[in-house]
Each structure stands twice: as C-alpha cells, then as structure tokens.
Design a protein around this motif. Structure first.
Motif, mmCIF file in Angstrom:
data_model
loop_
_atom_site.group_PDB
_atom_site.id
_atom_site.type_symbol
_atom_site.label_atom_id
_atom_site.label_comp_id
_atom_site.label_asym_id
_atom_site.label_seq_id
_atom_site.Cartn_x
_atom_site.Cartn_y
_atom_site.Cartn_z
ATOM 1 N N VAL B 454 33.322 18.411 43.039
ATOM 2 C CA VAL B 454 32.747 17.081 43.233
ATOM 3 C C VAL B 454 33.539 16.384 44.346
ATOM 4 O O VAL B 454 34.716 16.108 44.171
ATOM 5 N N PRO B 455 32.913 16.129 45.492
ATOM 6 C CA PRO B 455 33.647 15.463 46.570
ATOM 7 C C PRO B 455 34.068 14.058 46.151
ATOM 8 O O PRO B 455 33.292 13.319 45.534
ATOM 9 N N LYS B 456 35.317 13.714 46.456
ATOM 10 C CA LYS B 456 35.846 12.426 46.035
ATOM 11 C C LYS B 456 36.166 11.549 47.240
ATOM 12 O O LYS B 456 36.526 12.054 48.317
ATOM 13 N N PRO B 457 36.063 10.232 47.052
ATOM 14 C CA PRO B 457 36.423 9.328 48.144
ATOM 15 C C PRO B 457 37.906 9.474 48.489
ATOM 16 O O PRO B 457 38.690 9.910 47.652
ATOM 17 N N HIS B 458 38.251 9.120 49.705
ATOM 18 C CA HIS B 458 39.633 9.190 50.181
ATOM 19 C C HIS B 458 40.160 10.616 50.262
ATOM 20 O O HIS B 458 41.361 10.836 50.159
ATOM 21 N N THR B 459 39.243 11.582 50.406
ATOM 22 C CA THR B 459 39.706 12.948 50.645
ATOM 23 C C THR B 459 39.056 13.445 51.930
ATOM 24 O O THR B 459 38.103 12.837 52.439
ATOM 25 N N ALA B 460 39.544 14.576 52.407
ATOM 26 C CA ALA B 460 38.974 15.167 53.615
ATOM 27 C C ALA B 460 37.511 15.547 53.413
ATOM 28 O O ALA B 460 36.763 15.694 54.374
ATOM 29 N N PHE B 461 37.117 15.740 52.156
ATOM 30 C CA PHE B 461 35.737 16.169 51.888
ATOM 31 C C PHE B 461 34.828 15.009 51.483
ATOM 32 O O PHE B 461 33.763 15.216 50.904
ATOM 33 N N GLN B 462 35.234 13.797 51.787
ATOM 34 C CA GLN B 462 34.447 12.640 51.353
ATOM 35 C C GLN B 462 33.096 12.536 52.068
ATOM 36 O O GLN B 462 32.233 11.791 51.636
ATOM 37 N N TRP B 463 32.930 13.292 53.142
ATOM 38 C CA TRP B 463 31.655 13.242 53.870
ATOM 39 C C TRP B 463 30.692 14.336 53.431
ATOM 40 O O TRP B 463 29.546 14.368 53.828
ATOM 41 N N TYR B 464 31.209 15.267 52.667
ATOM 42 C CA TYR B 464 30.499 16.518 52.388
ATOM 43 C C TYR B 464 29.409 16.349 51.323
ATOM 44 O O TYR B 464 29.606 15.675 50.314
ATOM 45 N N ALA B 465 28.261 16.993 51.552
ATOM 46 C CA ALA B 465 27.177 16.967 50.559
ATOM 47 C C ALA B 465 27.498 17.924 49.420
ATOM 48 O O ALA B 465 27.673 19.119 49.639
ATOM 49 N N GLN B 466 27.573 17.367 48.228
ATOM 50 C CA GLN B 466 27.836 18.190 47.044
ATOM 51 C C GLN B 466 26.709 19.208 46.864
ATOM 52 O O GLN B 466 25.553 18.888 47.146
ATOM 53 N N ASN B 467 27.032 20.404 46.421
ATOM 54 C CA ASN B 467 25.989 21.392 46.100
ATOM 55 C C ASN B 467 25.061 20.816 45.038
ATOM 56 O O ASN B 467 25.529 20.183 44.090
ATOM 57 N N ASP B 468 23.764 21.051 45.186
ATOM 58 C CA ASP B 468 22.873 20.518 44.152
ATOM 59 C C ASP B 468 22.935 21.368 42.881
ATOM 60 O O ASP B 468 23.549 22.428 42.865
ATOM 61 N N MET B 469 22.287 20.864 41.849
ATOM 62 C CA MET B 469 22.431 21.502 40.535
ATOM 63 C C MET B 469 21.880 22.924 40.517
ATOM 64 O O MET B 469 22.440 23.807 39.881
ATOM 65 N N VAL B 470 20.784 23.135 41.269
ATOM 66 C CA VAL B 470 20.173 24.462 41.301
ATOM 67 C C VAL B 470 21.139 25.456 41.936
ATOM 68 O O VAL B 470 21.342 26.573 41.437
ATOM 69 N N GLU B 471 21.759 25.030 43.020
ATOM 70 C CA GLU B 471 22.675 25.908 43.740
ATOM 71 C C GLU B 471 23.905 26.238 42.875
ATOM 72 O O GLU B 471 24.337 27.397 42.807
ATOM 73 N N ILE B 472 24.441 25.237 42.213
ATOM 74 C CA ILE B 472 25.616 25.487 41.362
ATOM 75 C C ILE B 472 25.232 26.423 40.217
ATOM 76 O O ILE B 472 25.961 27.366 39.904
ATOM 77 N N GLU B 473 24.068 26.185 39.648
ATOM 78 C CA GLU B 473 23.645 27.061 38.551
ATOM 79 C C GLU B 473 23.462 28.499 39.015
ATOM 80 O O GLU B 473 23.804 29.443 38.314
ATOM 81 N N ARG B 474 22.963 28.627 40.216
ATOM 82 C CA ARG B 474 22.793 29.973 40.776
ATOM 83 C C ARG B 474 24.156 30.655 40.913
ATOM 84 O O ARG B 474 24.331 31.823 40.543
ATOM 85 N N LYS B 475 25.132 29.926 41.394
ATOM 86 C CA LYS B 475 26.463 30.511 41.562
ATOM 87 C C LYS B 475 27.104 30.821 40.207
ATOM 88 O O LYS B 475 27.797 31.822 40.059
ATOM 89 N N GLN B 476 26.849 29.972 39.244
ATOM 90 C CA GLN B 476 27.362 30.248 37.893
ATOM 91 C C GLN B 476 26.743 31.521 37.345
ATOM 92 O O GLN B 476 27.428 32.353 36.743
ATOM 93 N N GLN B 477 25.426 31.673 37.589
ATOM 94 C CA GLN B 477 24.725 32.880 37.142
ATOM 95 C C GLN B 477 25.307 34.120 37.800
ATOM 96 O O GLN B 477 25.513 35.147 37.149
ATOM 97 N N LEU B 478 25.550 33.991 39.100
ATOM 98 C CA LEU B 478 26.108 35.115 39.852
ATOM 99 C C LEU B 478 27.431 35.538 39.220
ATOM 100 O O LEU B 478 27.679 36.725 38.981
ATOM 101 N N LEU B 479 28.261 34.564 38.911
ATOM 102 C CA LEU B 479 29.555 34.882 38.306
ATOM 103 C C LEU B 479 29.385 35.496 36.924
ATOM 104 O O LEU B 479 30.084 36.438 36.566
ATOM 105 N N ARG B 480 28.465 34.950 36.172
ATOM 106 C CA ARG B 480 28.239 35.493 34.833
ATOM 107 C C ARG B 480 27.839 36.952 34.895
ATOM 108 O O ARG B 480 28.271 37.761 34.086
ATOM 109 N N SER B 481 27.001 37.276 35.894
ATOM 110 C CA SER B 481 26.550 38.654 35.997
ATOM 111 C C SER B 481 27.711 39.568 36.409
ATOM 112 O O SER B 481 27.714 40.756 36.103
#
Ligand code: SF4
Lengths: 232, 626
Positions: B454-481
């Motif tokens: 989760v990108p947080k304010p006052h960090t180098a990644f404060q401009w970055y678009a967080q991965n959406d829920m579908v994308e995160i779930e896909r990565k979680q699935q990949l890891l589970r497999s």
C-alpha cells in the motif's frame, strides 16, 4: 529451599480478572518485591509458585492461598512486608507462614469452599420466596445441572458437591446466601452455577447475573475438623 | 463517576477491559487539576495497552502537577451494546469519568482502518462528531501518530493534529489549554485554535482550505488564518537521551499484546527502504546512551515486575552498542527471571548470534523480512538484503538449532513482474533445501507471509498507483499454485482491506463524508476481519459520489499537489522524487546513519542531527560530545 504459604484477599475492583491474570499479577508482585524467589531450570524458567484453587471470574475472595519457593531462606515477616508494598491496591496479603515438613500440594489439600452471595433486593415478597426456594433446594435429593463446556456438555448432580444445607437471610440489601461446597479431585460446582439453578429451577427471586459472590473461606476438612491452610 | 453494574458485566467477554484499577495508574482528583486529557486508542484495550506513544504521553502529562491524563479504549462490540442499552457514556479507566468532561480527547492514529472507531468512540461519548459542531464547551478532539502525516481524511472531525514527536508538543498544548481556561475561555474555540496553531508541530485543519481542479485533483491548500503555518513542520525531540521516558507504566491484569517492558533504544531509521513511511517520518536516527537504557531497564523492571525486556525500535539490531547492551541486560537480570527479546531481526548472521544470546526467541521461530523475491526488486525498494545475506542468516539459524523460519514479503511493489512473484516461492524452497543440506534431512518449516503493498504518503512511492484488487488476487493465486509443499505455509492479506487502506492513506478531505457515511451504516473495527464489511464501504463511496480508485489506483503526476504537501516530515519532496527515480532505475541509496548523508533535508531543515554512539561513523555527524 524455603517454602512459604500466603493468604491473600482479592477485592471488588478486580473481580473480573481470570485466574491466569491473577497468577501473573502475583508473579510480577513477587518480582517487584525482590525476594529471592526460586526458578525452574531450562530455557524459559518459571517462578516456583502454586495456587490452591482457581477462583472464577466475577468472584471476590477473602481466602486465596498460594505457595512460593525461595532460593535463600527469608523470614515470613520479611516476605510479608516486602510483598505488601508491591501488591496492586485491590489485592491484599493477610498472612504468610513457612511450610515446614513435607505437605501435600495446596491444590490437593483444600477440599471445601465457603461462599457468601448477595442477591440485590427484589421486592416485598423476597424473604418468603427466597426462603422457600432454598428450603426446597435443600430438601431435593438430586439436582441435575448441565455444565457447558466448549469441549462438550456434561451433566452433574449439584447436590453431590453441596456439603451443608444452603442458608439464606434477608436483610436491607437483599438476600444473603451461604454455601459450603466440596472441592473433589473429580471436580466441584461453581457458586454461580448453584445460584443459576436456584433461580431457574427453584424460583429464587432476582437475576443471578446481578449477584455479588465472595469466597469467604477455603478449608481442609478432615472428618469433622475444618482447618484453614494456614493452620496446616 | 460511572458505576458498572455486575449484572451487565457478566454479559461481556473480558470484562477486565473496562474496569481499570491496574498497577501504576495515576488517579488525580479532577478538582485539583487545571487541564484534563483523555488519551484514546481507537481499538480494544488488549491492542491499545501496548502502544508506546500513549504511554509516553500519559507519563509526561501526569508528571505535570496541574494536568491529569486518563486512558480510554474502544469498547468491543458486546460492551458497546451494553453501553448503548444502559445509557452509559464512554468513560476513562482511571476515574471512570465520562469523556465529554475532559478538556482534551486525544486519539493516536496508527492505522487507517481504525478511523471509524474514532467516530464511534466520539459518538459513544456524546461528543459531536464534526469539529464544526463543537463549541468551546465541548472537549477539544486532537490526534497524533503516524497517520497524522496525512490528516486530511479526518480533518472534519479533529480540531487539531500533532505532527512528529509528542513529548514537547503535548506540554505546550497543555499550557495553552490551561491559559485559555484561566481566561474564562475568552475568544471561544477560535482563540484556543489560534493559540495552538502557533505551537511547533500543531496543524489546525480549519485554518486551511483545499482547492480542487475540475478533474478532482488538488490545486492548492491555502491558509485562511494568520496563525496558519505553511507547511506545518513535524516536531522533533533533538536530545532523545535526555527526554522523559515512562519508567512506571501501567501494568495490565489482562493478557494484552506485547505485555512486557518496552525499551526504546532509538527513534528513527535511515536504512531508506523506499516503501516505508516510518523510515521517513521519524528521521533522523537518535539513539539513547547505553547507560541511560540500563538505568531505565532497571527502573522498569523494578516498577512493573515484567519478566521480559523487549528492545523496541524500528530496527533494533542497528543499535550501535547492541552487543554490550544485550550482554549487560542479560547479566543484570538473569537472577530475577527476566529475559531480553528483540522484536525484529536483521537478515544477517550477526542477528542470529544475538538471537542465540537472548532466550525468548528460542522456542518460537525466527522471522526475516526480505520483502521482495528477487535481487532486482529488492534494489528497487532499497532493501539492502542479498540472497547471500539471507542464506547466511538462515543457515546460521539452522546450525544454531532453529528449524522454523518465517519470511515476510510484499506483492504489488513498483516494477514488479511475475518473475519477482515467483522469486518469493523460489526463496521459500531454497530455505527448505538449505536445511536439508545443513542437517542432512528434511524438517524445516517455512511460513511465507505476503502482504499487499500500500503506497504511503511521505515515501518515495507516494506517486505510485497501487495494484488493483484483481491484480493482487492474481498474484496471490500464482503464489498459492507455487507454494504447494506441506512444509510451507502461506499467508496473505485480504485485498479489499489493503485497497481501503490505500484509499485513506493517500486520501483528501473529501473522504470525511465517506467515513461518516460508512460509520452511520455500521462500519467499525474495520481492521478485524470478522467486522470488516466492504459492501458498507462501497455503498458509502457510492452515496458520497466518490470514486475510491481515484485515490488508490491512479499514478500521480510528479508535479501534482498532494493532499499532505502542507504537512512536512522535514524530508524534501524533491528528495523523495529523486528516490522514486532511483528506484525505477534500480539504484541504491546508503544508510546515512553511518554512511554518507543523502541530503534528505531533515537535519538542516529542522536543526537536528543523527545521534549514534558507535565507532567508525562519517565525520560529518558529531559524535560523543553531543
Ligand atoms: S539530512 Fe542527511 S543525515 Fe540527516 S536524515 Fe537526511 S540523509 Fe540522514
């Protein structure tokens, strides 16, 4: 190795802490007292202490007993003084004595508990209804009760654990009950459970949740002699 | 004074949460004090009791003879029900006093998902929720803690925020309140707000107006009051060694989390992990002297009777005099049955040696945080951990007799590809193999714990678009497999929770109405999976006409005005941007604690210095005679 036996009271304000919480509280108080308490060996040393009988949550007590081992001999008076200063305001120490000779573990020793219960005043009819309920309870030979437990319920006969007839007096605050209960290796019954049965099955007036329960004594009863652990 | 009837205390679990009377509480007669503070933690007692920040404030305020500080926690839902049925207002544990009677109610903001609890607590206290509805007769509602660095989503509800170290600010606030009360609250609420606005580190949101572009982005935040500073700088304790520390904390009866002595070795961490907000907002590193820590440890053990001393800091293993300190502590307390523990381990063999010395971690497994699965991605986040570091650390741990290892990772980091995600699984298997190589048999247990970035304010990644829920779930699935070995257990986070956290972390003032609406529809304890209700939040966003994706899922322009630009941690935005660019290029930045100053802006801007008592430091930083 010196072993000391302590008599302790647990006050109104902390009646909602569990036995485990209470044990931890005593352990910390002992550590603050800087008395040379003995520890078990091993990676996670435990303070060598033991308790007589766990008190249920919500119950106050005038008769809690514990034993603690010391690695160096210190007099009972000294331990009393050191510990008295370190207890939270709601826990008090009444007596300390050294355990001499070989004795059974406290838990195996005590076999009888006396409880005083105050049920808040419940209308004009209270005295008659209360006395009637108690006397019917006393006269009933078997009183079945289902102890609820996450691991499965168990039916017990409460009367097996009742050592003496339950007594009741009604005063300005409400009804005051006295209960004497056996503590056996096979178990015991909680005063709140007896009360629940009295209310639900014998029409004792009032709501059992509103009762104030106090353990007023914990004893070693041998034949007809009733001794406090401090007299053993 | 609130009286609790036993008949309803029997209806709640852990009634000891609500009855107080703990050891070391400070109970003052309200008639003898001039200002009163209710220190509030927006979660249950068992969680809130461990918060060090509140312990510090409680100590400092109660040291002041004319000030009283008391504690309050969020009642669990069962107790809330009883309180609402019986008409019991929210009260403090010291004097069982209704919150509404306090001059100041101060919340600590540790987590975005506790915001609804703040609203719920104010409501239970019969305090109007909106700052604009509260007059001089009401309590002042204030807040501090890490989330205050983006105060905007709470701006409608909070009268003022305290940024940075609270030790000094809270005293200034107490004095201002006392003076204002002495004057008969002359000038009303506007007057006290103007007074506190002048205090370094205090942010009064009502003195600022946000202006938005037609597309919803922020155009500016402008001051509307002469006392309003732009920006509001965080407050900082320059001499932490000399700062007051709670040496007689309240000791709970209940089994709460982190129930032990907490010894804060230092504040700040400059390792420079680019995802980490704490690493920015607590800058620079300021250590306490070992002698000070030994003295505090002694007082703490004497006053609490705890059997464990936890060395708490952002990265305790970085303490310059750690070896000596740990040895001295073990030596001094071993006869009292007191052990020493380290909450976090660095990924190196030095940490394993240390872990061997302290007993408490023995029985449990060891935890390491490589954070990312490949060297490339670890460079992106500036996590200075190599595969070799990890191998050495885990190898040393296995040799020393451990067999259970827990590994922390994140998914959804900037530039992440599926290869990086697979790298997480590779590491887990390598750890299992390593055990076999060392011990000649199988038998290691690895827990892979993967949170969603989760990108947080006052960090180098404060401009970055967080991965959406579908994308995160896909990565979680990949890891589970990939993690299908029975010696590996895999934990992951609820994507909906991380999404909501991301929205509020980088949100603006317009989210206030969403928060209010969600709370009105029953949202509370959002951080607890059994209470989190995403449907309620979706409905609240819909009703408020606000698109949550705008806050969490949008890449922000580098020149965009961010909702927290007027709140300063002392670190320059330009430095963060430079770090973001370095991240995308895979470039590393060294730790300024013992290495070169990276010129982040804190030290010169706020007139502070790195304080580290170790040898071999860069001579730019003063040592010894500080
Ligand atoms: S100004 Fe330099 S020394 Fe100070 S915290 Fe920033 S990078 Fe470190």
């Amino acid at each position: 190795m010196t072993k000391l036996r302590l008599e302790i009271t647990k006050g109104e304000e902390i009646r909602y802490i569990s036995h485990l919480d209470y044990a931890r509280t005593m352990e910390r108080a002992l550590r603050r007292s800087k008395m040379p308490v003995a520890y078990s060996e091993g990676f996670n040393p435990h303070m060598k202490m033991s308790f007589a009988s766990a008190l249920s949550v919500g119950v106050t007590s005038e008769a809690e007993y514990m034993e603690v081992e010391l690695s160096k001999p210190v007099s009972a008076e000294k331990v009393f003084a050191a510990l008295a200063h370190q207890l939270p305001p709601t826990i008090a120490i009444k007596r300390v004595k050294e355990v001499v000779g070989k004795q059974k573990a406290l838990m195996a020793m005590v076999n009888l508990a006396v409880y005083k219960i105050v049920m808040p005043w419940h209308g004009d009819q209270m005295e008659y209804v209360a006395k009637d309920a108690v006397s019917r309870f006393n006269r009933t030979e078997t009183v079945l009760y289902v102890k609820e437990n996450p691991k499965g319920n168990r039916e017990i006969d409460i009367k097996k654990y009742i050592a003496e007839a339950v007594e009741v007096v009604v005063g300005p605050k409400g009804a005051e009950l006295s209960m004497v209960v056996w503590i056996t290796p096979q178990g015991s019954v909680k005063p709140s459970e007896v009360l629940k049965v009295l209310v639900e099955d014998f029409a004792f007036p009032g709501s059992f949740e509103a009762a104030l329960i106090k353990r007023s004594g914990l004893y070693v009863q041998i034949d007809h002699e009733r001794l406090s652990p401090m007299e053993m | 004074m609130i009286k609790l009837d036993p008949s309803f205390m029997g209806k709640v679990i852990k009634p000891g949460r609500y009855t107080g009377n703990e050891l070391n509480i400070v109970r003052k007669d309200p008639a003898t004090t001039l200002a009163s503070f209710a220190l509030a933690f927006p979660d249950v007692y068992d969680v809130g009791m461990s918060n060090l920040g509140l312990k510090i404030l409680y100590h400092i305020l109660n040291q002041m003879s004319d000030v009283a500080a008391e504690r309050v926690y969020a009642p669990w839902v069962d107790m809330e029900l009883v309180m609402r049925q019986e008409g019991i207002p929210l009260y403090t544990l010291e004097n069982m006093r209704p919150l509404a009677e306090f001059d100041v109610v101060g919340f600590t903001l540790q987590y975005e998902l506790s915001y609804t609890n703040i609203l719920n607590m104010l409501d239970l206290a019969d305090i109007p929720l909106l700052a604009s509805q509260r007059s001089a007769q009401h309590s002042l509602v204030i807040a501090g803690g890490p989330c205050a660095f983006n105060a905007e989503p709470l701006a409608d509800f909070v009268d003022f925020f305290v940024l940075g170290d609270g030790e000094e600010t809270i005293k200034d606030v107490a004095h201002a309140v006392i003076e204002w009360k002495r004057s008969g609250k002359a000038g009303g609420k506007a007057e006290i707000l103007a007074r506190v606005a002048a205090i370094e580190g205090v942010y009064v949101p009502a003195f600022y107006d946000p202006i938005y572009h037609a597309d919803g982005r922020m155009a500016a935040v402008t001051a509307n009051h002469p006392a309003a500073k732009t920006p509001v700088n965080k407050r900082i304790v320059r001499d932490l060694d000399g700062a007051e520390y709670p040496n007689k904390p309240v000791v709970p009866y209940l089994d709460v989390i982190h129930d032990r002595v907490m010894l804060e070795l230092f504040r700040g961490c400059t390792r420079g992990c680019r995802f980490c907000q704490a690493g920015v907002i607590y800058r620079p590193v300021r250590e306490r002297q070992p002698q000070t820590l030994l003295k505090l440890a002694q007082e703490l053990v004497d006053n609490t009777g705890y059997d464990e001393i936890s060395l708490t800091s952002l990265s305790s293993a970085d303490y310059s005099c750690l070896n000596n300190l740990v040895e001295s502590l073990i030596e001094r307390f071993k006869n009292q049955g007191v052990s020493v523990s380290l909450p976090s381990l660095r990924v190196d063999s030095f940490s394993i040696k240390l872990a061997q010395e302290v007993q408490k971690v023995r029985k449990s497994g060891l935890t390491f945080a490589p954070e990312a699965g490949t060297q490339r991605l670890r460079d992106v986040i500036n996590k200075g951990v190599t595969e070799k570091n990890l191998e050495e650390a885990v190898g040393a741990a296995f040799q020393a007799g451990w067999s259970t290892v827990k590994l922390y990772f994140m998914i959804g980091l900037p530039t992440e590809t599926d290869d990086d995600v697979r790298g997480i699984a590779d590491i887990a298997y390598k750890v299992l193999d390593l055990y076999k190589t060392i011990k000649g048999r199988r038998g290691a247990k690895v827990t892979v714990s993967v949170s969603s970035f989760v990108p947080k304010p006052h960090t180098a990644f404060q401009w970055y678009a967080q991965n959406d829920m579908v994308e995160i779930e896909r990565k979680q699935q990949l890891l589970r497999s990939l993690l299908r070995d029975r010696n590996i257990s895999f934990n992951w986070h609820d994507v909906k929770v991380s999404f909501l956290e991301g929205v509020f972390a980088r949100g603006d003032r317009r989210l206030g109405k969403v928060l209010l609406s969600a709370w009105q529809q029953g949202a509370k304890f959002d951080g607890w999976s059994e209470h989190f209700r995403f449907d309620v939040w979706q409905e609240a966003f819909r009703q408020s006409g606000i698109d949550p994706a705008f806050y969490a899922l949008r890449d922000r322009e580098h020149n965009e005005v961010l909702p927290w630009d007027h709140l300063s941690s002392g670190v320059d935005k330009e430095f963060l941007l430079q770090e973001y660019r370095a991240a995308l290029a895979g470039g590393l930045t060294v730790d300024c604690r013992r290495g070169m100053c990276g010129d982040c802006g804190v030290c010169s801007g706020l007139g502070v210095e790195v304080i580290d008592w170790g040898e071999g430091r860069n001579d730019k930083v003063t040592t010894g005679d500080y």
